[in-house]
Motif scaffolding. Structure first.
Motif, PDB file in Angstrom:
ATOM      1  N   ARG A  84     -14.770  23.854  17.909  1.00 45.21           N
ATOM      2  CA  ARG A  84     -13.615  24.155  18.768  1.00 45.21           C
ATOM      3  C   ARG A  84     -14.022  24.949  20.007  1.00 45.21           C
ATOM      4  O   ARG A  84     -13.464  24.728  21.094  1.00 45.21           O
ATOM      5  CB  ARG A  84     -12.575  24.930  17.959  1.00 45.21           C
ATOM      6  N   LEU A  85     -14.993  25.837  19.865  1.00 44.09           N
ATOM      7  CA  LEU A  85     -15.341  26.730  20.976  1.00 44.09           C
ATOM      8  C   LEU A  85     -16.350  26.140  21.949  1.00 44.09           C
ATOM      9  O   LEU A  85     -16.348  26.497  23.135  1.00 44.09           O
ATOM     10  CB  LEU A  85     -15.889  28.052  20.427  1.00 44.09           C
ATOM     11  N   GLU A  86     -17.213  25.278  21.445  1.00 43.95           N
ATOM     12  CA  GLU A  86     -18.242  24.708  22.323  1.00 43.95           C
ATOM     13  C   GLU A  86     -17.571  23.860  23.403  1.00 43.95           C
ATOM     14  O   GLU A  86     -16.766  22.977  23.122  1.00 43.95           O
ATOM     15  CB  GLU A  86     -19.223  23.865  21.511  1.00 43.95           C
ATOM     16  N   GLY A  87     -17.873  24.132  24.620  1.00 52.18           N
ATOM     17  CA  GLY A  87     -17.297  23.395  25.741  1.00 52.18           C
ATOM     18  C   GLY A  87     -15.970  23.930  26.225  1.00 52.18           C
ATOM     19  O   GLY A  87     -15.358  23.355  27.144  1.00 52.18           O
ATOM     20  N   ALA A  88     -15.492  25.023  25.629  1.00 58.50           N
ATOM     21  CA  ALA A  88     -14.217  25.601  26.072  1.00 58.50           C
ATOM     22  C   ALA A  88     -14.357  26.154  27.492  1.00 58.50           C
ATOM     23  O   ALA A  88     -15.326  26.847  27.809  1.00 58.50           O
ATOM     24  CB  ALA A  88     -13.788  26.706  25.118  1.00 58.50           C
ATOM     25  N   GLU A  89     -13.410  25.859  28.349  1.00 58.48           N
ATOM     26  CA  GLU A  89     -13.470  26.326  29.733  1.00 58.48           C
ATOM     27  C   GLU A  89     -13.246  27.835  29.815  1.00 58.48           C
ATOM     28  O   GLU A  89     -13.898  28.533  30.580  1.00 58.48           O
ATOM     29  CB  GLU A  89     -12.423  25.589  30.572  1.00 58.48           C
ATOM     30  N   ASP A  90     -12.324  28.336  29.039  1.00 56.46           N
ATOM     31  CA  ASP A  90     -12.040  29.777  29.002  1.00 56.46           C
ATOM     32  C   ASP A  90     -12.469  30.301  27.631  1.00 56.46           C
ATOM     33  O   ASP A  90     -11.701  30.291  26.673  1.00 56.46           O
ATOM     34  CB  ASP A  90     -10.547  30.016  29.228  1.00 56.46           C
ATOM     35  N   PHE A  91     -13.729  30.753  27.531  1.00 52.36           N
ATOM     36  CA  PHE A  91     -14.291  31.165  26.243  1.00 52.36           C
ATOM     37  C   PHE A  91     -13.499  32.329  25.654  1.00 52.36           C
ATOM     38  O   PHE A  91     -13.171  32.345  24.467  1.00 52.36           O
ATOM     39  CB  PHE A  91     -15.761  31.538  26.422  1.00 52.36           C
ATOM     40  N   GLU A  92     -13.169  33.309  26.495  1.00 50.85           N
ATOM     41  CA  GLU A  92     -12.428  34.473  26.018  1.00 50.85           C
ATOM     42  C   GLU A  92     -11.068  34.063  25.480  1.00 50.85           C
ATOM     43  O   GLU A  92     -10.660  34.481  24.388  1.00 50.85           O
ATOM     44  CB  GLU A  92     -12.271  35.484  27.157  1.00 50.85           C
ATOM     45  N   GLY A  93     -10.363  33.239  26.219  1.00 48.38           N
ATOM     46  CA  GLY A  93      -9.052  32.777  25.782  1.00 48.38           C
ATOM     47  C   GLY A  93      -9.146  31.911  24.535  1.00 48.38           C
ATOM     48  O   GLY A  93      -8.286  31.982  23.648  1.00 48.38           O
ATOM     49  N   ALA A  94     -10.203  31.096  24.447  1.00 50.11           N
ATOM     50  CA  ALA A  94     -10.372  30.213  23.290  1.00 50.11           C
ATOM     51  C   ALA A  94     -10.614  31.018  22.018  1.00 50.11           C
ATOM     52  O   ALA A  94     -10.083  30.685  20.944  1.00 50.11           O
ATOM     53  CB  ALA A  94     -11.534  29.252  23.537  1.00 50.11           C
ATOM     54  N   ILE A  95     -11.403  32.100  22.134  1.00 49.11           N
ATOM     55  CA  ILE A  95     -11.644  32.954  20.968  1.00 49.11           C
ATOM     56  C   ILE A  95     -10.342  33.617  20.534  1.00 49.11           C
ATOM     57  O   ILE A  95     -10.014  33.652  19.340  1.00 49.11           O
ATOM     58  CB  ILE A  95     -12.699  34.030  21.281  1.00 49.11           C
ATOM     59  N   HIS A  96      -9.610  34.130  21.504  1.00 50.59           N
ATOM     60  CA  HIS A  96      -8.360  34.812  21.190  1.00 50.59           C
ATOM     61  C   HIS A  96      -7.392  33.871  20.476  1.00 50.59           C
ATOM     62  O   HIS A  96      -6.785  34.232  19.450  1.00 50.59           O
ATOM     63  CB  HIS A  96      -7.728  35.335  22.476  1.00 50.59           C
ATOM     64  N   ALA A  97      -7.282  32.652  20.981  1.00 51.47           N
ATOM     65  CA  ALA A  97      -6.383  31.672  20.370  1.00 51.47           C
ATOM     66  C   ALA A  97      -6.868  31.273  18.977  1.00 51.47           C
ATOM     67  O   ALA A  97      -6.061  31.112  18.045  1.00 51.47           O
ATOM     68  CB  ALA A  97      -6.280  30.441  21.265  1.00 51.47           C
ATOM     69  N   LEU A  98      -8.174  31.137  18.830  1.00 52.46           N
ATOM     70  CA  LEU A  98      -8.741  30.755  17.538  1.00 52.46           C
ATOM     71  C   LEU A  98      -8.465  31.825  16.483  1.00 52.46           C
ATOM     72  O   LEU A  98      -8.066  31.523  15.347  1.00 52.46           O
ATOM     73  CB  LEU A  98     -10.247  30.528  17.674  1.00 52.46           C
ATOM     74  N   ILE A  99      -8.656  33.078  16.865  1.00 54.33           N
ATOM     75  CA  ILE A  99      -8.401  34.173  15.922  1.00 54.33           C
ATOM     76  C   ILE A  99      -6.921  34.218  15.551  1.00 54.33           C
ATOM     77  O   ILE A  99      -6.561  34.378  14.379  1.00 54.33           O
ATOM     78  CB  ILE A  99      -8.871  35.512  16.517  1.00 54.33           C
ATOM     79  N   GLN A 100      -6.057  34.059  16.548  1.00 53.11           N
ATOM     80  CA  GLN A 100      -4.616  34.062  16.270  1.00 53.11           C
ATOM     81  C   GLN A 100      -4.230  32.928  15.321  1.00 53.11           C
ATOM     82  O   GLN A 100      -3.488  33.124  14.356  1.00 53.11           O
ATOM     83  CB  GLN A 100      -3.823  33.925  17.567  1.00 53.11           C
ATOM     84  N   ASP A 101      -4.748  31.743  15.595  1.00 53.65           N
ATOM     85  CA  ASP A 101      -4.428  30.585  14.751  1.00 53.65           C
ATOM     86  C   ASP A 101      -4.930  30.797  13.323  1.00 53.65           C
ATOM     87  O   ASP A 101      -4.243  30.460  12.347  1.00 53.65           O
ATOM     88  CB  ASP A 101      -5.054  29.314  15.329  1.00 53.65           C
ATOM     89  N   THR A 102      -6.131  31.331  13.201  1.00 57.93           N
ATOM     90  CA  THR A 102      -6.711  31.553  11.872  1.00 57.93           C
ATOM     91  C   THR A 102      -5.873  32.541  11.074  1.00 57.93           C
ATOM     92  O   THR A 102      -5.588  32.321   9.889  1.00 57.93           O
ATOM     93  CB  THR A 102      -8.158  32.069  11.995  1.00 57.93           C
ATOM     94  N   LEU A 103      -5.468  33.620  11.719  1.00 56.56           N
ATOM     95  CA  LEU A 103      -4.673  34.628  11.022  1.00 56.56           C
ATOM     96  C   LEU A 103      -3.307  34.079  10.632  1.00 56.56           C
ATOM     97  O   LEU A 103      -2.807  34.341   9.530  1.00 56.56           O
ATOM     98  CB  LEU A 103      -4.514  35.870  11.893  1.00 56.56           C
TER      99      LEU A 103
END
Length: 696
Positions: free
Chosen positions: A477-496
């Motif tokens: 999901r993160l590889e190739g993300a244009e906004d790495f910081e935003g992608a991490i934040h969204a990933l953590i939110q989704d996981t929780l």
């Protein structure tokens, strides 16, 4: 001799290799160990020669490929170093070929259908990541064990595969964070080992302990663990002498035995090591269990490793303290001191949360044995429901991230990537939760469901694999993300949001939690037959085969072996109960009943007007119990005879769970009541009071 002088003295470790190998050979071997490169035969020959010379100096005359078949214990076949010389004498030789590969008979080890009985050929392959050692007169070479067709017949091979799977996926995540200096990620484990010590002479008089490792009968003594006076209490002299010698033997083998203390139950104790790489920790724990029993015998005691050797007091577990670290020394489950490290920590933390939720059934299956079924859910043991404890503060941090709201803790800070407040998160800002199966303890997770006799390999295979699978999904999901910081934040939110059901900080022993867990959709797999079928569920097979930890055939074999072992274990227990009841217990109760009846008759003969109420009532109760014991014994025996006709291992396991175990409990209840009414000089076995309080 001081401890630093003899610590690891019986291990062919890095210090010895540096001293005894040429620089080129040492570099080549380290490259194999660190990077998994193929070992050249010339290097193997040089290592074998140096290893043999060193071992002979330590008194070794033989070598063995030491492996861990699916029996749950270790196996070894010893060969001497001798080779015939032309003049009729012998010389001592050991080649690289002998070091690298052995050929034990594979037909008599559990294979779960992977091998037919007549297909005897099997191979052991040297594991250079685990150091060779000398024990007694033998050089022990840690090895993997596989069949002629290449299928894993052991616990080490899948463990190494799972470690490599996690390494691959964790490295993908670390590279996204710019950690180009990291070459590998390894999991580390420190398994705390609980055990009981009983007097050897008393042990010899208990057939149930000899045949099954646990007491199948036994009335509770007047005093058990109610006063909590044994826990962390003064260690008795005989036990202290045992622990002293045990430490010395473990330290010689480079095992980092650190902590020792009395546990909660009378006669129960614990040994805890400093954590080390999972593969090495697994080998060390197998050695530890063996040496604990060997040393106990030298002190006139027996070390019991069964999960529930005594009813009514705590059973014994093995707490698996698990973490992930880089070769540069960074613990990936430590919050860190910078915003960059905080984000990385949160991502790996969330990976564990999702992994435990997605594969809670596999984690439960990994600790499934007939013995552990008696322990899970009892005092000082987590329930059969898997959940994660994070503590109030870290849970609050994660909730604020999920809600995208300011954290209401030490600082009102909106949580996004940097999480500036997290460096102030201290390891001990929250209480420990001993009722949680999977608890975060500051920089590691403590998986507390393992049974005391279990190999830690199985639990760590599933844990490594589950986390590797989640990290793979995160990296995709993160590889190739244009906004790495935003992608991490969204990933953590989704996981929780998707996996917060697995987080529970309350009392795992409370019945209300089991009801809550059911509402959350968490699995409550109470017994081995309940959980082992999860091995063959499609999602689990897809994950484990996709990561190349197991093949489909290897998973099917593990299912068969685990179910078969469960059936055989309980069958041995049931037949032992029948034998004890028929040969010893019924005659003992009858003898005492006759004695009481004769006493009453004698009194009546002396004075016909005597009531003899005590004797009459006791004879009546004992006679009733004799009939109950005889009837329950016959019922259990008939049931076991019926099971002999059952050919399907799954059906057999379910009948054992539903019919045999209740029948065993009914027989035990009658016998234990009879014990409380029978004179001690007539009772055929040492009592619980004798066993639990005999070692001083």
């Amino acid at each position: 001799m001081m401890i630093p002088e003899y610590f690891g003295s019986m291990v062919f470790d890095d210090r010895v290799m540096k001293a005894r190998l040429s620089a080129d050979v040492y570099r080549s071997l380290r490259k194999t160990i660190d990077e998994g490169t193929k070992l050249d035969l010339s290097v193997a020959n040089a290592v074998a020669a140096a290893m043999k010379d060193w071992a002979v100096e330590k008194g070794a005359t033989h070598f063995t490929h030491w492996f861990q078949p699916m029996t749950g214990i270790t196996a070894e076949k010893h060969d001497s170093f001798i080779s015939p010389a032309p003049d009729g004498r012998v010389i001592l030789e050991f080649s690289g070929k002998e070091l690298i590969k052995g050929e034990p008979d594979a037909s008599s080890f559990p294979s779960g259908g992977l091998r037919a009985t007549f297909e005897a050929r099997g191979y052991t392959a040297w594991d250079p990541t685990s150091y060779a050692f000398v024990k007694g007169k033998t050089l022990y070479i840690p090895t993997a064990f596989c069949s002629y067709g290449g299928e894993a017949l052991d616990k080490k091979t899948p463990l190494l595969r799972s470690m490599e799977a996690l390494n691959r996926q964790a490295m993908r995540i670390l590279h996204l964070f710019g950690n180009e200096d990291v070459k590998c990620v390894r999991t580390s484990v420190g398994p705390e080992q609980e055990y009981f010590l009983v007097d050897a002479e008393l042990y010899k008089r208990r057939p149930d302990l000899i045949f099954t490792g646990r007491t199948l009968f036994g009335a509770r003594p007047p005093k058990g663990q109610e006063l909590d006076d044994h826990y962390f209490g003064t260690i008795k002299p005989r036990v202290a002498a045992y622990m002293e010698e045990l430490n010395q033997e473990l330290w010689k083998l480079g095992i980092l035995a650190k902590t020792e203390h009395n546990e909660v139950a009378p006669a129960q104790h614990e040994l805890a090591p400093i954590y080390t790489t999972t593969n090495l920790a697994t080998d060390h724990n197998q050695l530890t269990m063996e040496i604990m029993q060997t040393v106990a015998a030298r002190h006139g005691m027996v070390c019991l490793l069964h999960e529930k050797p005594f009813a009514g007091v705590n059973g014994s577990g093995k707490h698996n303290n698990w973490s992930m670290s880089t070769d540069t020394g960074v613990n990936l489950l430590s919050p860190g001191e910078t915003p960059h490290e905080n984000a990385q920590f949160l991502l790996f933390l969330c990976a564990v949360i999702q992994a435990v939720d997605d594969y809670q059934d596999l984690l439960r299956t990994a600790v499934a044995t007939a013995g552990n079924d008696h322990r899970l859910g009892a005092n000082e043991a987590p329930p059969a429901v898997v959940s994660i404890f994070l503590g109030d503060e870290l849970t609050a941090v994660l909730k604020s991230i999920e809600a995208d709201a300011p954290y209401q803790g030490t600082e009102r800070t909106r949580m996004k990537l940097g999480v500036p407040v997290l460096p102030r998160f201290l390891r001990d800002t929250t209480d420990r939760n001993r009722t949680s199966p999977f608890a975060f303890t500051g920089n590691k997770f403590e998986f507390r469901m393992l049974g005391s006799s279990n190999s830690i390999a199985c639990a760590n295979i599933m844990l490594n694999s589950a986390v590797a699978d989640t990290l793979r999904k995160f990296a995709d999901r993160l590889e190739g993300a244009e906004d790495f910081e935003g992608a991490i934040h969204a990933l953590i939110q989704d996981t929780l949001r998707d996996h917060k059901r697995i987080i529970f900080n309350g009392n795992g022993y409370d019945d209300a939690w089991l009801e809550e867990a059911e509402r959350r959709g968490l699995a409550n797999l109470r017994t081995t037959p309940d959980c082992v079928p999860c091995l063959l569920e499609q999602k689990n097979m897809d994950m484990l085969t996709g990561l190349k930890v197991y093949t489909k055939a290897e998973l099917e074999s593990r299912y068969e072996i685990t179910m078969e072992n469960y059936c055989k274990t309980v069958t041995i227990e049931a037949l032992t109960m029948v034998d004890m009841a028929r040969r010893d217990i019924l005659p003992a109760v009858e003898t005492y009943t006759s004695r009481v009846a004769a006493s009453a008759a004698a009194k009546k003969a002396a004075d016909p007007e005597l009531l003899c109420a005590y004797e009459k009532n006791l004879v009546r109760r004992l006679s009733g119990l004799t009939d109950r014991i005889a009837g329950q014994t016959e019922a259990l025996e008939r049931l076991m005879a019926e099971l002999q006709t059952e050919s399907d291992v799954t059906a057999t396991a379910c009948r054992i769970r539903d019919e045999v175990l209740p029948s065993m409990s009914a027989l035990r209840a009658a016998v234990d009541e009879a014990e409380t009414l029978t004179a001690s000089d007539c009772w055929p076995y040492p009592t619980y009071g004798d066993l639990l309080f005999s070692v001083r």
